[in-house]
Scaffold this motif. Structure first.
Motif, short mmCIF file in Angstrom:
data_model
loop_
_atom_site.label_atom_id
_atom_site.label_comp_id
_atom_site.label_asym_id
_atom_site.label_seq_id
_atom_site.Cartn_x
_atom_site.Cartn_y
_atom_site.Cartn_z
N ALA A 236 -17.03 22.43 -44.77
CA ALA A 236 -17.32 21.00 -44.58
C ALA A 236 -17.66 20.73 -43.12
O ALA A 236 -17.12 21.36 -42.21
N GLN A 237 -18.53 19.77 -42.89
CA GLN A 237 -19.00 19.49 -41.52
C GLN A 237 -18.34 18.26 -40.91
O GLN A 237 -18.73 17.82 -39.83
N ARG A 238 -17.35 17.67 -41.58
CA ARG A 238 -16.69 16.49 -41.01
C ARG A 238 -16.01 16.90 -39.71
O ARG A 238 -15.29 17.90 -39.67
N ARG A 239 -16.23 16.09 -38.66
CA ARG A 239 -15.74 16.51 -37.34
C ARG A 239 -14.51 15.75 -36.92
O ARG A 239 -13.82 16.15 -35.99
N ASP A 240 -14.24 14.66 -37.62
CA ASP A 240 -13.16 13.80 -37.19
C ASP A 240 -11.97 13.88 -38.14
O ASP A 240 -12.15 13.79 -39.37
N LEU A 241 -10.78 14.01 -37.60
CA LEU A 241 -9.58 14.12 -38.43
C LEU A 241 -9.42 12.90 -39.34
O LEU A 241 -8.91 13.00 -40.46
N SER A 242 -9.91 11.75 -38.89
CA SER A 242 -9.75 10.52 -39.68
C SER A 242 -10.52 10.58 -40.99
O SER A 242 -10.28 9.80 -41.90
N GLN A 243 -11.46 11.54 -41.10
CA GLN A 243 -12.22 11.69 -42.35
C GLN A 243 -11.79 12.95 -43.10
O GLN A 243 -12.34 13.25 -44.16
N ALA B 57 2.41 15.00 -36.73
CA ALA B 57 1.34 14.95 -35.72
C ALA B 57 -0.04 14.97 -36.37
O ALA B 57 -1.01 14.47 -35.80
N ILE B 58 -0.15 15.54 -37.55
CA ILE B 58 -1.46 15.64 -38.20
C ILE B 58 -1.67 14.49 -39.19
O ILE B 58 -2.72 13.85 -39.20
N MET B 59 -0.66 14.18 -39.98
CA MET B 59 -0.87 13.17 -41.03
C MET B 59 -1.10 11.77 -40.45
O MET B 59 -1.73 10.93 -41.10
N ALA B 60 -0.62 11.53 -39.22
CA ALA B 60 -0.79 10.21 -38.62
C ALA B 60 -2.26 9.80 -38.55
O ALA B 60 -2.59 8.63 -38.67
N ASP B 61 -3.15 10.79 -38.40
CA ASP B 61 -4.57 10.47 -38.21
C ASP B 61 -5.50 11.09 -39.25
O ASP B 61 -6.71 11.01 -39.10
N ALA B 62 -4.94 11.75 -40.27
CA ALA B 62 -5.80 12.41 -41.26
C ALA B 62 -6.11 11.47 -42.43
O ALA B 62 -5.36 10.53 -42.70
N ALA B 63 -7.23 11.75 -43.13
CA ALA B 63 -7.58 10.93 -44.30
C ALA B 63 -6.67 11.26 -45.48
O ALA B 63 -6.45 10.42 -46.35
N GLY B 64 -6.15 12.49 -45.51
CA GLY B 64 -5.27 12.87 -46.62
C GLY B 64 -4.66 14.23 -46.38
O GLY B 64 -5.22 15.05 -45.65
N ILE B 65 -3.49 14.45 -46.98
CA ILE B 65 -2.79 15.74 -46.88
C ILE B 65 -2.59 16.24 -48.32
O ILE B 65 -2.27 15.46 -49.21
N GLY C 221 -15.50 23.65 -48.74
CA GLY C 221 -15.70 22.31 -48.19
C GLY C 221 -14.88 21.23 -48.89
O GLY C 221 -15.05 20.05 -48.62
N ARG C 222 -13.98 21.64 -49.79
CA ARG C 222 -13.14 20.65 -50.48
C ARG C 222 -12.05 20.16 -49.53
O ARG C 222 -11.73 18.98 -49.50
N PHE C 223 -11.46 21.10 -48.84
CA PHE C 223 -10.52 20.76 -47.76
C PHE C 223 -11.26 20.95 -46.44
O PHE C 223 -12.07 21.87 -46.29
N ASP C 224 -10.91 20.10 -45.47
CA ASP C 224 -11.51 20.23 -44.15
C ASP C 224 -10.72 21.18 -43.27
O ASP C 224 -11.23 21.71 -42.29
N GLY C 225 -9.45 21.35 -43.60
CA GLY C 225 -8.61 22.24 -42.81
C GLY C 225 -7.38 22.66 -43.58
O GLY C 225 -7.08 22.09 -44.65
N PRO D 42 -14.91 24.42 -36.59
CA PRO D 42 -14.39 24.54 -35.22
C PRO D 42 -13.73 23.25 -34.70
O PRO D 42 -12.70 23.31 -34.03
N ASP D 43 -14.27 22.09 -35.04
CA ASP D 43 -13.70 20.82 -34.55
C ASP D 43 -12.35 20.53 -35.17
O ASP D 43 -11.39 20.18 -34.48
N ILE D 44 -12.28 20.65 -36.49
CA ILE D 44 -11.02 20.35 -37.19
C ILE D 44 -9.96 21.40 -36.82
O ILE D 44 -8.79 21.09 -36.58
N HIS D 45 -10.39 22.65 -36.72
CA HIS D 45 -9.47 23.72 -36.32
C HIS D 45 -8.86 23.40 -34.95
O HIS D 45 -7.64 23.48 -34.76
N ARG D 46 -9.70 23.03 -34.01
CA ARG D 46 -9.23 22.75 -32.64
C ARG D 46 -8.24 21.58 -32.64
O ARG D 46 -7.20 21.63 -32.00
N GLU D 47 -8.57 20.55 -33.41
CA GLU D 47 -7.72 19.36 -33.44
C GLU D 47 -6.36 19.66 -34.08
O GLU D 47 -5.32 19.24 -33.57
N VAL D 48 -6.36 20.40 -35.17
CA VAL D 48 -5.09 20.75 -35.84
C VAL D 48 -4.28 21.65 -34.91
O VAL D 48 -3.07 21.45 -34.73
#
Ligand code: IPD
Ligand code: CA
Ligand code: CA
Length: 262
Positions: A145-152, A176-184, A200-204, A249-255
């Motif tokens: 998946a190409q979503r770059r923002d944790l909020s999505q 620390a992660i669920m506060a800003d994620a779209a779903g867990i 691409g079903r899960f972003d991370g 790479p973006d979601i990995h770095r953020e997590v």
């Protein structure tokens, strides 16, 4: 898609073991309502699947070693090659008649995973990858998946339970992660969590306390779909590290940043 002879061997073994698991899963659904419950039966199903995998893989490549969840290390005469096998990933799901489990086979060559197969027999979804040749779900090429923002982002994880993991630490990481994620999501089968990141079903995905057989195949499938995989430090090899973070790479770095800061 063209599969190598080796990958074909792995696919054949995984589908054969998967078919056996499906038969036994039907029985578990019956036993579910009995007083005794299906625990002994599930353990037997796990061993049956492992035996099928061992026989299939050894028949075709008798010199390769094996690392199997139930049998442990089986030395081969060829020191360069080793199969890393989880015959039933998602045992707790299987035991509770939750249809979310998989067979996982990784092939290690000189310490590197070069091929991986994760097969979900209930959904008939076969995830495969070979190093340098991409990742596939059945015949379809996978792309992370190409979503770059944790909020999505929808992030999968493994929640520690009775007797497993350090619960207070995990709760901080999750917070620390669920506060800003779209779903867990907590699906209960790490090999599938990784395969679903590749699809691409899960972003991370993040989890600790895992073994090589949980991640060997899935980590290659993620990488071959264009994803990034590491341990919790952000740069170590997750195969033997016991911890894993996967995503683009973006979601990995953020997590990773949030886990490190907890
Ligand atoms: C388990 C699953 C689960 C993960 C556990 C693993 P098993 O494997 O992958 O998702 O949270 O840590 O042990 O025991 O079902 O093969
Ligand atoms: Ca497992
Ligand atoms: Ca298992």
């Amino acid at each position: 898609m063209a599969r190598s002879a080796l990958l074909n061997v792995m696919v054949q073994a995984a589908t054969k073991a998967g078919r056996a698991l499906i038969r036994d899963f039907g029985e578990v659904e019956q036993l579910q309502v009995s007083m005794k419950g299906p625990a002994d039966f599930v353990s037997a199903a796990d061993h049956r699947a492992e035996k099928i995998l061992r026989e299939e893989l050894q028949r075709v490549r008798p010199t390769y070693g094996l690392l199997m969840e139930e049998s442990g290390v089986i030395e081969g005469s060829d020191p360069a090659h080793r199969w890393i096998v989880d015959p039933l990933d998602g045992t707790t799901n299987f035991l509770h008649a939750i249809p979310m489990f998989a067979v996982s086979i990784g092939l290690e060559r000189d310490g590197e995973i070069v091929a991986g197969v994760v097969f979900n027999p209930v959904m008939n979804e076969l995830f495969t990858a070979e190093r340098g040749a991409g990742a596939y779900l059945n015949d379809r090429r996978l792309r992370i998946a190409q979503r770059r923002d944790l909020s999505q982002a929808v992030i999968a994880t493994g929640v520690p339970h009775q007797g497993r993991g350090h619960h207070p630490t995990y709760l901080k990481e999750l917070a620390a992660i669920m506060a800003d994620a779209a779903g867990i999501r907590r699906m209960g089968a790490a090999a599938l969590d990784l395969a679903w990141v590749a699809a691409g079903r899960f972003d991370g995905f993040f989890e600790t306390g895992l073994n090589p057989w949980d991640v060997a195949a899935g980590m290659l499938i993620v990488r071959e779909a264009g994803g990034y995989v590491s341990d919790y430090s952000g740069h170590g090899d997750p195969l033997n590290a016991g911890s894993i973070i996967a995503g683009n790479p973006d979601i990995h770095r953020e997590v990773q940043r949030r886990i490190a800061a907890r």
